[in-house]
Enzyme design. Structure first.
Site, PDB file in Angstrom:
ATOM      1  N   THR A 162      -2.523 -10.991  -8.783  1.00  0.00           N
ATOM      2  CA  THR A 162      -2.177 -11.778  -9.972  1.00  0.00           C
ATOM      3  C   THR A 162      -0.676 -11.994 -10.067  1.00  0.00           C
ATOM      4  O   THR A 162      -0.204 -13.112 -10.327  1.00  0.00           O
ATOM      5  CB  THR A 162      -2.703 -11.088 -11.247  1.00  0.00           C
ATOM      6  OG1 THR A 162      -4.131 -11.099 -11.231  1.00  0.00           O
ATOM      7  CG2 THR A 162      -2.200 -11.810 -12.493  1.00  0.00           C
ATOM      8  N   ASN A 176     -14.177 -16.065  -5.071  1.00  0.00           N
ATOM      9  CA  ASN A 176     -14.589 -14.722  -5.471  1.00  0.00           C
ATOM     10  C   ASN A 176     -16.014 -14.679  -6.008  1.00  0.00           C
ATOM     11  O   ASN A 176     -16.657 -13.627  -5.989  1.00  0.00           O
ATOM     12  CB  ASN A 176     -13.628 -14.185  -6.535  1.00  0.00           C
ATOM     13  CG  ASN A 176     -13.426 -15.151  -7.685  1.00  0.00           C
ATOM     14  OD1 ASN A 176     -12.998 -16.289  -7.477  1.00  0.00           O
ATOM     15  ND2 ASN A 176     -13.732 -14.720  -8.898  1.00  0.00           N
ATOM     16  N   GLN A 213      -9.786 -12.114  -1.702  1.00  0.00           N
ATOM     17  CA  GLN A 213     -11.183 -11.827  -1.374  1.00  0.00           C
ATOM     18  C   GLN A 213     -11.478 -11.787   0.120  1.00  0.00           C
ATOM     19  O   GLN A 213     -12.512 -11.246   0.522  1.00  0.00           O
ATOM     20  CB  GLN A 213     -12.102 -12.861  -2.042  1.00  0.00           C
ATOM     21  CG  GLN A 213     -12.253 -12.684  -3.536  1.00  0.00           C
ATOM     22  CD  GLN A 213     -12.935 -11.381  -3.920  1.00  0.00           C
ATOM     23  OE1 GLN A 213     -13.603 -10.744  -3.124  1.00  0.00           O
ATOM     24  NE2 GLN A 213     -12.752 -10.966  -5.163  1.00  0.00           N
ATOM     25  N   SER A 229      -4.526  -8.359  -2.320  1.00  0.00           N
ATOM     26  CA  SER A 229      -4.806  -7.327  -3.307  1.00  0.00           C
ATOM     27  C   SER A 229      -5.309  -6.076  -2.620  1.00  0.00           C
ATOM     28  O   SER A 229      -6.216  -6.141  -1.786  1.00  0.00           O
ATOM     29  CB  SER A 229      -5.853  -7.824  -4.314  1.00  0.00           C
ATOM     30  OG  SER A 229      -6.216  -6.797  -5.209  1.00  0.00           O
ATOM     31  N   HIS A 244      -6.899  -3.311  -4.013  1.00  0.00           N
ATOM     32  CA  HIS A 244      -8.166  -2.713  -4.450  1.00  0.00           C
ATOM     33  C   HIS A 244      -9.397  -3.500  -4.018  1.00  0.00           C
ATOM     34  O   HIS A 244     -10.522  -3.020  -4.160  1.00  0.00           O
ATOM     35  CB  HIS A 244      -8.170  -2.498  -5.970  1.00  0.00           C
ATOM     36  CG  HIS A 244      -8.377  -3.743  -6.782  1.00  0.00           C
ATOM     37  ND1 HIS A 244      -9.598  -4.098  -7.289  1.00  0.00           N
ATOM     38  CD2 HIS A 244      -7.508  -4.702  -7.197  1.00  0.00           C
ATOM     39  CE1 HIS A 244      -9.487  -5.212  -7.988  1.00  0.00           C
ATOM     40  NE2 HIS A 244      -8.218  -5.601  -7.940  1.00  0.00           N
ATOM     41  N   THR A 246      11.621  -0.572  -8.982  1.00  0.00           N
ATOM     42  CA  THR A 246      11.472   0.533  -8.041  1.00  0.00           C
ATOM     43  C   THR A 246      10.098   0.486  -7.379  1.00  0.00           C
ATOM     44  O   THR A 246       9.081   0.361  -8.062  1.00  0.00           O
ATOM     45  CB  THR A 246      11.652   1.878  -8.757  1.00  0.00           C
ATOM     46  OG1 THR A 246      12.952   1.910  -9.364  1.00  0.00           O
ATOM     47  CG2 THR A 246      11.505   3.045  -7.786  1.00  0.00           C
ATOM     48  N   CYS A 265     -12.756 -10.387 -13.684  1.00  0.00           N
ATOM     49  CA  CYS A 265     -11.536 -10.637 -14.455  1.00  0.00           C
ATOM     50  C   CYS A 265     -11.746 -11.639 -15.572  1.00  0.00           C
ATOM     51  O   CYS A 265     -10.873 -11.819 -16.416  1.00  0.00           O
ATOM     52  CB  CYS A 265     -10.425 -11.127 -13.517  1.00  0.00           C
ATOM     53  SG  CYS A 265      -9.950  -9.910 -12.264  1.00  0.00           S
TER      54      CYS A 265
END
Length: 406
Positions: free
Chosen positions: A98, A171, A199, A219, A221, A258, A345
């Site tokens: 995102t 997705n 995806q 992404s 995850h 950071t 989402c």
């Protein structure tokens, strides 16, 4: 079967996963078939993240602790780059796809006043919402590209823009776009192409260098890494892309903040694991998906969306006539099976039918009945049989005639 398991750190078995899996007489086997929403994190990745979280050191510091932290970042860059055939210097870590999507769209809008922008009608909200934002507040000229009834973007629909964003694979439906062909056409216009590849990464081979895209979002995850980490892959790190975040000038001055060393290191390891098992992943999940769809089509009232299109091997998007997607998902859940009604989402828009299916010309009524099953490498044929059995039970609970009247 693919069991939902809590982490080894849940010593007292009191987490929501453990509680929901308990029943009289033993532990119920739960089937997780919602990998497109998020994939279970690899045990090796959990260990890696836990160990890195105990390190001291800021990657921007010059002492040995800082240098070691920076070495973790550099190693992760190499691991991510190897999975997508890019160069390590092209990898910039973010908090997820995102952020990467917002960075490209808003960054280009800042550097190109009056940006001519095109996005496909089936994009994730992480593309659609930023595109609408720059159109409303930054005077970008936004074009929504149509898709075919199978959900693909065709070259003939492309327009002359400075930036076009087209997802590598959808997705919800799993439909794969011919990104290389689209990139070739966009280059004729002299424009740039961004692709949300969240995806596809770890599910099918990606060749960033060959594809011809200028920006690509990833992404962690979605492929077995931790949440809260992602990357933007940039063809030319020195092209005019204004940073979204300003501060200490981290990551070559393009993404301040950071670095999340535990997350970045774990993301890199997840990419390395995904690369090693990519062939196995594709063959196994394709077998599961095809077996599921073959069994589903033996029953009346089942519609499989975009079945004839090239799709991700793990994804099946279908509808049970007369049963709303939300009703079906909750019924599956009561049987210990985790599936989705579409994009996780977008769950806060549950009252709205899938915009992806609507763009494909599917009726609102049928779109509202969509259910997505997305497998992972740990799913099995037994899982497929259980899902098919659940479909039959749900159908009996809501007979077609009654469903139509409802």
């Amino acid at each position: 079967m693919s069991k939902i398991q809590c982490s080894s750190y849940c010593r007292q078995a009191r987490c929501c996963v453990c509680r929901s899996s308990q029943r009289a007489g033993g532990v119920r086997v739960s089937i997780y078939a919602d990998h497109n929403a998020t994939a279970p994190i690899y045990s090796e990745v959990i260990t890696c993240q836990h160990e890195l979280s105990q390190l001291i050191g800021n990657a921007a510091s010059l002492h040995r602790y800082g240098r070691y932290a920076q070495s973790v970042v550099e190693q992760a860059k190499s691991q991510v780059a190897a999975l997508v055939n890019a160069s390590p210097e092209q990898i910039f870590f973010t908090s997820g796809a995102t952020e990467a999507n917002n960075w490209v769209i808003k960054g280009m809008a800042f550097s190109h006043p009056g940006l001519r922008l095109a996005v496909s009608a089936t994009e994730h909200e992480a593309i659609l919402r930023p595109a609408e934002f720059v159109a409303e507040y930054m005077k970008a000229q936004l074009t929504l590209l149509p898709v075919t009834p199978l959900g693909r973007v065709e070259k003939d629909t492309l327009v002359d823009t400075q930036l076009t964003s087209i997802m590598w694979a959808n997705n919800e439906t799993g439909v794969i776009n011919d990104i290389q062909a689209l990139a070739e056409k966009i280059r004729i216009f002299g424009g740039m192409l961004h692709s949300d590849a969240a995806q596809v990464c770890g599910k099918i081979p990606i060749d960033f260098s060959k594809a011809g895209v200028d920006f690509m979002s990833l992404s962690s995850h979605k492929l077995g890494g931790p949440m809260g980490v992602g990357a933007l892959v940039v063809k030319d790190p020195y092209q005019p892309l204004i940073p979204l975040l300003h501060g200490g000038g981290h990551q070559e001055g393009l993404r301040s903040g950071t670095e999340n060393i535990p997350g970045i290191g774990a993301f890199g390891l997840a990419c390395e694991i995904a690369a090693k098992q990519l062939d196995e992943y594709q063959s196994k999940t394709r077998l599961l998906r095809d077996s599921l769809e073959e069994s589903l089509l033996e029953n009346t009232g089942i519609t499989i969306f975009a079945q004839s299109a090239e799709r991700l091997p793990n994804t099946s998007f279908f509808a049970m006539e007369g049963v709303s997607g939300e009703m079906a998902v909750m019924s599956f859940d009561k049987m210990g099976i985790a599936v989705s009604g579409g994009a996780a989402c977008g769950r806060h828009h549950a009252e709205t039918a899938s915009h992806v299916l609507q763009a494909m010309g599917v009726s609102n009524e049928l779109s509202d009945q969509a259910v997505r099953v997305s497998f992972g490498i740990n799913n099995s044929i037994e899982d497929v049989k259980a899902i098919v059995s659940a479909v039959l039970k749900i159908s009996k609970q809501y007979p077609i005639q009654a469903r139509r009247l409802g």
